[in-house]
Design an enzyme around this catalytic site. Structure first.
Site, PDB file in Angstrom:
ATOM      1  N   ASN A  76    -105.416-104.700   8.035  1.00 52.36           N
ATOM      2  CA  ASN A  76    -106.442-104.016   7.262  1.00 52.36           C
ATOM      3  C   ASN A  76    -106.197-104.231   5.782  1.00 52.36           C
ATOM      4  O   ASN A  76    -105.063-104.421   5.344  1.00 52.36           O
ATOM      5  CB  ASN A  76    -106.456-102.514   7.579  1.00 52.36           C
ATOM      6  CG  ASN A  76    -105.460-101.743   6.743  1.00 52.36           C
ATOM      7  OD1 ASN A  76    -105.720-101.427   5.586  1.00 52.36           O
ATOM      8  ND2 ASN A  76    -104.296-101.460   7.313  1.00 52.36           N
ATOM      9  N   CYS A 137     -98.639 -99.195  -0.556  1.00 50.21           N
ATOM     10  CA  CYS A 137     -99.875 -99.806  -0.078  1.00 50.21           C
ATOM     11  C   CYS A 137     -99.911-101.279  -0.459  1.00 50.21           C
ATOM     12  O   CYS A 137     -99.865-101.610  -1.642  1.00 50.21           O
ATOM     13  CB  CYS A 137    -101.108 -99.111  -0.647  1.00 50.21           C
ATOM     14  SG  CYS A 137    -102.622 -99.846   0.014  1.00 50.21           S
ATOM     15  N   LYS A 172     -93.225 -92.358   1.482  1.00 49.04           N
ATOM     16  CA  LYS A 172     -93.562 -93.326   2.529  1.00 49.04           C
ATOM     17  C   LYS A 172     -93.054 -94.695   2.115  1.00 49.04           C
ATOM     18  O   LYS A 172     -93.525 -95.278   1.142  1.00 49.04           O
ATOM     19  CB  LYS A 172     -95.068 -93.365   2.757  1.00 49.04           C
ATOM     20  CG  LYS A 172     -95.480 -94.233   3.946  1.00 49.04           C
ATOM     21  CD  LYS A 172     -96.903 -93.955   4.355  1.00 49.04           C
ATOM     22  CE  LYS A 172     -97.278 -94.708   5.626  1.00 49.04           C
ATOM     23  NZ  LYS A 172     -98.623 -94.338   6.090  1.00 49.04           N
TER      24      LYS A 172
END
Lengths: 319, 364
Positions: A76, A137, A172
């Site tokens: 993605n 990200c 994260k």
């Protein structure tokens, strides 16, 4: 098989001060803002709900195409499309309150101030139990730089730590590093109260007929069962090198799709289990995993899920 | 302000936030049983699925079907049992399972074969509900990859997992009297369901425009003109399609190579029809175009509709992972037509805010 009295094992775990009825969570970006899956699964039975990344201002995200299926997984490149903090607080927080499970909000950023501003405002919302810093990200410009540089990561987490006085501070971690224990250590040293790993792996898929990348962004993040063995290794490495000695809980994720996967992550050292890409197949998968975990623990004569966390018995390495 | 609209077959929705499934949820997870699986033409199949109950749907809505091979699906509580390692399991993990032989193959289905990983979206071609709630769904699909190949091989009695009904279907603006149903190739199925939807609405006029590359790629039943002894198969624009005739609607068939019906694109037939109607009636105020097909064909249809000043609703297809509004991958550029060309567009999700959009609101 001998019959025996069945005692339902306790599945409750804690992520810092957050008490979870079970370890099952949603993984950020795969479960929307609040109740998008409300028609398909009972969201009130989750251990915790992790929202999509919420940035300071709304973001459109990348051009289409944003996803492509790969073998046993998908790529993605959404680009952190989201409604922005103001709309989130106004429209989604009331629904999250109604769900009644601990809420963890994923926070992306481009500068230290972005992270600090959003985290400070979320820290004032009682329903937000945890802030998950998205320093990993792979699909936005400079999205990875905080997550791959231990020095910058330490500075960022230290700055956010000052404003997250109430909420748990979860970092994260990116798998796109040489040694994930190094960034994990930097995050914990700076004050992270929990770690979540792993985010997606930077990857590519190519349309051979047009000699172009499948995704408009060129590259994307790989997720799904394809990454599970690597995610599992990284969870175990962070557990043994950092988390265990600092008593920091890990939220494990990466290809968790069945209860067996969940058991593997628990044995490797994860306290929380986040289901991500598998939610696209079936939003009810976390509750199916829960059922399988319960049966497994009973078969192994365990009364409490915490008895198996990190209990992997690794054989001594060969010479 | 756009005029008040009505749903052709009224799907129930509620503005209350829903946080768990209830018997009245307008969508959900279901297990359907294959009732029939019929090959319609070279590549297309009609899969008839039966369910004890299913929410009401609107033409244009779709379902997401799990197309992973059920032969490799482990049961929910499948446990391979302990393996006989050369080191023993720790005492604390012995449990009561018998020790098994080492398993050469992991039990995870994804190791056994390359599988269609994500669910596949399919628009509904028909939805029949019996008074007791028993439901049949028609899925007409073209075999293009692993997922659709698996569906094509399904046998009556087998079960599939499906999620739906998803998305927002076609709407009928007030004052409409004639609907042109324009379907291209694998975009034809939702038009068949829309024909039924029209018939149940106040609109009594409909005409189908059905196009494909070749005769053998038309997933519809071709019959001759009324009273003709034999189906007419050469260059006759009056050919009828059984699925439309059932509701009293004529249909025009076009093929790119002229192997059936008119030679050319479906947009040419639509354009000729609208022109003739305009000449006859002087205006096309009460006409609407509904369209589904390949993107290029939908764009061309929207252009034709714009030339004649007729509203046009298109049912889009975009790669999507979830179909439920979470993955944010199926975006299209949207700019409300009343804001004008200079206004900024924004992304909308094909899966929940579509797949049906007014073509005048799209930036494409």
């Amino acid at each position: 098989m001998p019959t025996r009295e069945f005692h339902a094992p306790s599945l409750a775990v804690s992520i810092g001060k957050l008490d979870l009825q079970n370890p099952l969570m949603t993984a950020s970006g795969t479960c929307g803002y609040a109740n998008e899956y409300g028609d398909f699964t009972d969201l009130t039975r989750l251990g915790a709900f992790v929202t999509k990344a919420i940035s300071k201002t709304p973001r459109k995200g990348n051009e289409a195409y944003r996803i492509v299926e790969t073998r046993a997984g998908m790529l993605n490149a959404i680009g952190l499309a989201n409604i922005g903090l103001d709309a989130f607080l106004k429209d989604k927080i009331p629904i999250l309150k109604e769900m009644g499970v601990p809420v963890i909000v994923n926070v992306p950023g481009w500068t230290t101030d972005d992270y600090v501003d959003v985290s400070a405002r979320l820290n004032d919302e009682p329903v937000v139990g945890g802030i998950e810093l998205n320093v990993s990200c792979p699909n936005v410009k400079s999205g990875l730089s905080f997550g791959t540089d231990p020095v910058r990561l330490f500075e960022l987490v230290s700055a956010v730590k000052k404003v997250t006085t109430r909420a748990e501070l979860i970092v994260k971690l990116s798998p796109n590093v040489a040694d994930v224990a190094v960034t994990a250590k930097a995050a914990v040293d700076a004050g992270a109260t929990a770690l979540s790993l792993v985010n997606t792996f930077t990857a590519m898929s190519i349309d051979i007929n047009n000699a172009r990348p499948m995704l408009a962004n060129g590259t994307g993040g790989l997720s799904g069962p394809a990454i599970k063995p690597i995610a599992l290794f990284m969870t175990h490495r962070v557990y043994t090198e950092v988390a265990k000695k600092h008593n920091i809980p890990i939220i494990g994720m990466g290809g968790i799709q069945r209860w067996q996967d969940g058991v593997e992550f628990l044995l490797a050292g994860a306290t929380g289990l986040a289901v991500g890409t598998a939610l696209f197949l079936d939003p009810n998968i976390p509750l199916q995993i829960l059922e399988g975990l319960r049966n497994y623990l009973a078969r192994k004569n365990k009364t409490d899920i915490r008895q198996i966390i990190g209990s992997l018995q690794a054989p001594a390495p060969h010479d | 302000m756009p005029g008040r609209t009505r749903q052709p077959a009224g799907g129930a929705t509620s503005s209350e936030p829903r946080i768990r499934p209830t018997p009245t949820s307008p969508r959900g997870r279901y297990v359907a049983t294959v009732k029939e699986n019929i090959r319609l033409c070279t590549d297309h199949y009609r899969l008839v699925l039966s369910l004890p109950r299913f929410p009401r749907s609107t033409p244009g809505q779709f379902v997401e079907i799990d197309c992973r091979d059920p032969r490799f699906a482990p049961s929910a509580d499948h446990d391979p049992g302990p393996r006989a390692f050369d080191w023993p399991p720790p005492e604390s993990f012995k449990g009561d399972s018998p020790v098994a032989l080492p398993r050469p193959c992991p039990s995870d289905p994804d190791f056994n074969a390359p599988l269609a990983y994500l669910r596949r979206p399919f628009s509904l071609a028909d939805h029949r509900i019996w008074p007791d709630g028993y439901t049949e769904l028609d899925i007409i699909h073209r075999v293009v990859g692993r997922g659709t190949l698996l569906l094509a091989q399904m046998l009556p009695g087998q079960t599939v997992s499906l999620i739906g009904p998803l998305g927002t279907g076609f709407t009928i603006p007030q004052g409409i009297e004639l609907a042109c149903l324009v379907g291209g190739g694998v975009g034809i199925p939702p038009m068949l369901y829309m024909a039924k939807g029209l018939q149940q609405s106040w609109i009594k006029g409909g005409v189908g425009f059905i196009g494909a590359q070749r005769e053998d790629l038309l997933p519809v039943t071709i019959i001759g003109p009324p009273n003709a002894p034999e189906p007419s198969r050469a260059g006759d624009p009056l050919l009828n399609v059984a699925e439309f005739k059932e509701y009293g609607y004529p249909a025009v068939i076009t093929t790119d190579d002229g192997s059936l019906g008119m030679r050319g694109y479906v947009t040419e037939a639509l354009s000729a029809f609208l022109e003739e109607r305009q000449v006859q009636q002087g205006r096309l105020m009460n006409t609407i175009v509904y369209c589904c097909g390949p993107t290029a064909m939908m764009k061309a249809t929207a252009r034709v509709a714009a030339v004649f000043g007729v509203p046009c609703q298109v049912s889009l297809e975009q790669p999507m992972a979830c179909g439920m509004g979470t993955c944010q991958s199926c975006v299209i550029k949207f700019r409300p037509r009343d804001l004008g060309e200079g206004a900024e567009w924004k992304y909308k999700l094909t899966c929940t805010e579509g797949p049906v959009f007014d073509s005048r609101d799209l930036v494409w």
